[in-house]
Scaffold this motif. Structure first.
Motif, PDB file in Angstrom:
ATOM      1  N   GLY A   1      14.649  -6.989  -6.926  1.00  9.10           N
ATOM      2  CA  GLY A   1      16.032  -6.840  -6.493  1.00  9.10           C
ATOM      3  C   GLY A   1      16.375  -5.408  -6.167  1.00  9.10           C
ATOM      4  N   MET A   2      15.889  -4.465  -6.980  1.00 12.84           N
ATOM      5  CA  MET A   2      16.134  -3.045  -6.711  1.00 12.84           C
ATOM      6  C   MET A   2      15.439  -2.607  -5.425  1.00 12.84           C
ATOM      7  SD  MET A   2      16.113  -1.143 -10.412  1.00 12.84           S
ATOM      8  CE  MET A   2      14.343  -1.283 -10.552  1.00 12.84           C
ATOM      9  N   LEU A   3      14.216  -3.075  -5.210  1.00 15.76           N
ATOM     10  CA  LEU A   3      13.481  -2.688  -4.009  1.00 15.76           C
ATOM     11  C   LEU A   3      14.148  -3.250  -2.751  1.00 15.76           C
ATOM     12  CD1 LEU A   3       9.805  -3.162  -5.263  1.00 15.76           C
ATOM     13  CD2 LEU A   3      11.106  -1.032  -5.074  1.00 15.76           C
TER      14      LEU A   3
ATOM     15  N   LEU B   1      15.570  -1.048   0.444  1.00 17.20           N
ATOM     16  CA  LEU B   1      15.216  -1.312   1.839  1.00 17.20           C
ATOM     17  C   LEU B   1      16.445  -1.579   2.699  1.00 17.20           C
ATOM     18  CD1 LEU B   1      12.077  -3.642   1.599  1.00 17.20           C
ATOM     19  CD2 LEU B   1      12.163  -1.379   2.655  1.00 17.20           C
ATOM     20  N   ALA B   2      17.480  -2.150   2.098  1.00 20.44           N
ATOM     21  CA  ALA B   2      18.640  -2.617   2.869  1.00 20.44           C
ATOM     22  C   ALA B   2      19.763  -1.608   2.971  1.00 20.44           C
ATOM     23  CB  ALA B   2      19.185  -3.905   2.241  1.00 20.44           C
TER      24      ALA B   2
ATOM     25  N   ARG C   1       3.471  -7.171   0.298  1.00 21.53           N
ATOM     26  CA  ARG C   1       2.318  -6.325   0.604  1.00 21.53           C
ATOM     27  C   ARG C   1       2.278  -5.114  -0.318  1.00 21.53           C
ATOM     28  NH1 ARG C   1       0.472  -4.562   6.593  1.00 21.53           N
ATOM     29  NH2 ARG C   1       0.190  -6.826   6.651  1.00 21.53           N
ATOM     30  N   LEU C   2       3.435  -4.534  -0.604  1.00 18.97           N
ATOM     31  CA  LEU C   2       3.478  -3.416  -1.546  1.00 18.97           C
ATOM     32  C   LEU C   2       2.936  -3.831  -2.906  1.00 18.97           C
ATOM     33  CD1 LEU C   2       6.862  -1.543  -0.957  1.00 18.97           C
ATOM     34  CD2 LEU C   2       4.551  -0.611  -0.743  1.00 18.97           C
ATOM     35  N   GLU C   3       3.381  -4.983  -3.381  1.00 21.45           N
ATOM     36  CA  GLU C   3       2.943  -5.444  -4.697  1.00 21.45           C
ATOM     37  C   GLU C   3       1.433  -5.652  -4.721  1.00 21.45           C
ATOM     38  OE1 GLU C   3       4.043  -8.881  -8.016  1.00 21.45           O
ATOM     39  OE2 GLU C   3       4.914  -8.973  -6.002  1.00 21.45           O
ATOM     40  N   LEU C   4       0.885  -6.250  -3.677  1.00 21.26           N
ATOM     41  CA  LEU C   4      -0.555  -6.467  -3.619  1.00 21.26           C
ATOM     42  C   LEU C   4      -1.306  -5.142  -3.568  1.00 21.26           C
ATOM     43  CD1 LEU C   4      -0.775  -9.482  -1.135  1.00 21.26           C
ATOM     44  CD2 LEU C   4      -1.215  -9.511  -3.595  1.00 21.26           C
ATOM     45  N   THR C   5      -0.800  -4.197  -2.794  1.00 24.32           N
ATOM     46  CA  THR C   5      -1.446  -2.892  -2.699  1.00 24.32           C
ATOM     47  C   THR C   5      -1.489  -2.205  -4.057  1.00 24.32           C
ATOM     48  OG1 THR C   5      -0.748  -2.602  -0.396  1.00 24.32           O
ATOM     49  CG2 THR C   5      -1.342  -0.617  -1.616  1.00 24.32           C
TER      50      THR C   5
ATOM     51  N   GLU D   1      10.835  -9.345   2.768  1.00 27.99           N
ATOM     52  CA  GLU D   1      10.085 -10.033   1.710  1.00 27.99           C
ATOM     53  C   GLU D   1       8.587  -9.822   1.862  1.00 27.99           C
ATOM     54  OE1 GLU D   1      11.218 -11.456  -1.011  1.00 27.99           O
ATOM     55  OE2 GLU D   1      13.193 -10.782  -0.365  1.00 27.99           O
ATOM     56  N   ARG D   2       8.102  -9.817   3.093  1.00 26.38           N
ATOM     57  CA  ARG D   2       6.669  -9.594   3.309  1.00 26.38           C
ATOM     58  C   ARG D   2       6.297  -8.146   3.035  1.00 26.38           C
ATOM     59  NH1 ARG D   2       4.306 -11.617   8.746  1.00 26.38           N
ATOM     60  NH2 ARG D   2       2.408 -11.131   7.578  1.00 26.38           N
TER      61      ARG D   2
END
Length: 323
Positions: free
Chosen positions: A152-154, A158-159, A19-23, A14-15
């Motif tokens: 949800g896709m991201l 990642l998983a 961070r990706l979204e903020l970047t 989640e973090r």
């Protein structure tokens, strides 16, 4: 991406996404913000008329054969931009992407590229869908709107679990063909991969990657952007003595003495030829090419790509409508 704290790889999922979204919103959105995605500007799909064909500028596949037959002069169809953009992402999460010797692994860079596409196309009415090519199958996400859908896709990307040793994942060519069948309406398709699957064993002129023909078929209807993800160790070997190399998809192992200068030179030459094969195949298929590396600033590389695409679009518009 490193801001003096933990790297993205060390953060909880989640973090990482936060961070990706903020970047993306801080560094990309201010530079590239617009009604439609700037990664690959181009025409839409609604007919608005016809005009005379210009050799060297217009694509033959846009020929308006009915008008051409009536006037005996070649004409092409003109289209207006779609009011709503449908974007599809094919994200490669096969074992070859679980590799990285810089700040990011290739899988994480693929997630970053997918996030950039998603957040930048999250306009009113725009839809995003995805096919995630995993270790054993392709997971499909229908095209929908909204930030919750994108996150949800991201998370799913990642998983994706690592593959069992010796188990071959689905072929990239099959995944591209599946996406083509699932996306009949014209839109933007972004393929994020290292494109190492299906490469020919030799570099002969007639040898082409297995996925090239399917990518070409995809580009007949859609605008296609190929995001090539690479790590510096895939391009050259450092002199670090004896190392064991493992193929993550076949499980094969080989000990290599990197102290040999001749071996390092042969490795670099073979890697360069391999990347050139990928570049030629993408060009022949009609896809725009955006190379990203785990040891480079991927945000800056995306910005440079967008500005280059916009310059090309403006130059083409000037040629069509000179002052």
């Amino acid at each position: 991406m490193n801001d003096g704290y933990a790297t993205i790889h060390e953060l909880a999922p989640e973090r990482r996404l936060r961070r990706l979204e903020l970047t993306i919103t801080r560094r990309l959105d201010g530079l590239l913000h617009g009604q439609y995605l700037g990664l690959l500007p181009g025409a839409g799909s609604e007919m608005s008329g016809s005009r005379e064909y210009r050799p060297g500028e217009d694509e033959v596949r846009r020929m308006d054969w009915a008008v051409t037959a009536r006037t005996a002069v070649p004409h092409v169809r003109e289209v207006d931009a779609d009011r709503e953009l449908t974007t599809w992402v094919l994200a490669d999460a096969t074992p070859s992407m679980d590799f990285g010797t810089a700040e990011l692994e290739k899988r994480e860079l693929a997630v970053a590229a997918t996030a950039a596409v998603g957040f930048l196309t999250a306009g009113s009415g725009n839809r995003l869908g995805a096919h995630v090519l995993g270790t054993e199958s392709v997971r499909r996400f229908p095209a929908r709107t909204g930030r919750t859908h994108l996150l949800g896709m991201l998370r799913a990307l990642l998983a994706v679990p690592g593959g069992a040793e010796g188990v071959r994942p689905p072929a990239l060519a099959e995944a591209i063909a599946g996406l083509r069948r699932s996306a009949p309406r014209r839109g933007l398709v972004v393929v994020v991969s290292d494109f190492l699957d299906g490469l020919p064993d030799d570099d002969g002129a007639a040898s082409r990657p297995d996925w090239e023909a399917e990518l070409r078929r995809l580009a007949v209807r859609h605008q296609v952007l190929a995001v090539e993800v690479a790590d510096p160790r895939e391009l050259e070997l450092p002199d670090v003595g004896l190392i064991t190399l493992v193929d993550p998809e076949s499980g094969q192992r080989r000990e290599v003495s990197t102290g040999s200068r001749r071996l390092r030179e042969r490795y670099a030459a073979a890697a360069s030829a391999q990347r050139e094969t990928v570049r030629r195949a993408l060009r022949r298929a009609g896809a725009a090419h955006l190379p990203l590396r785990t040891d480079r600033d991927w945000v800056a590389d995306i910005v440079r790509h967008v500005f280059a695409q916009r310059r090309l679009a403006m130059a083409a518009a000037t040629r069509r409508n000179p002052a």
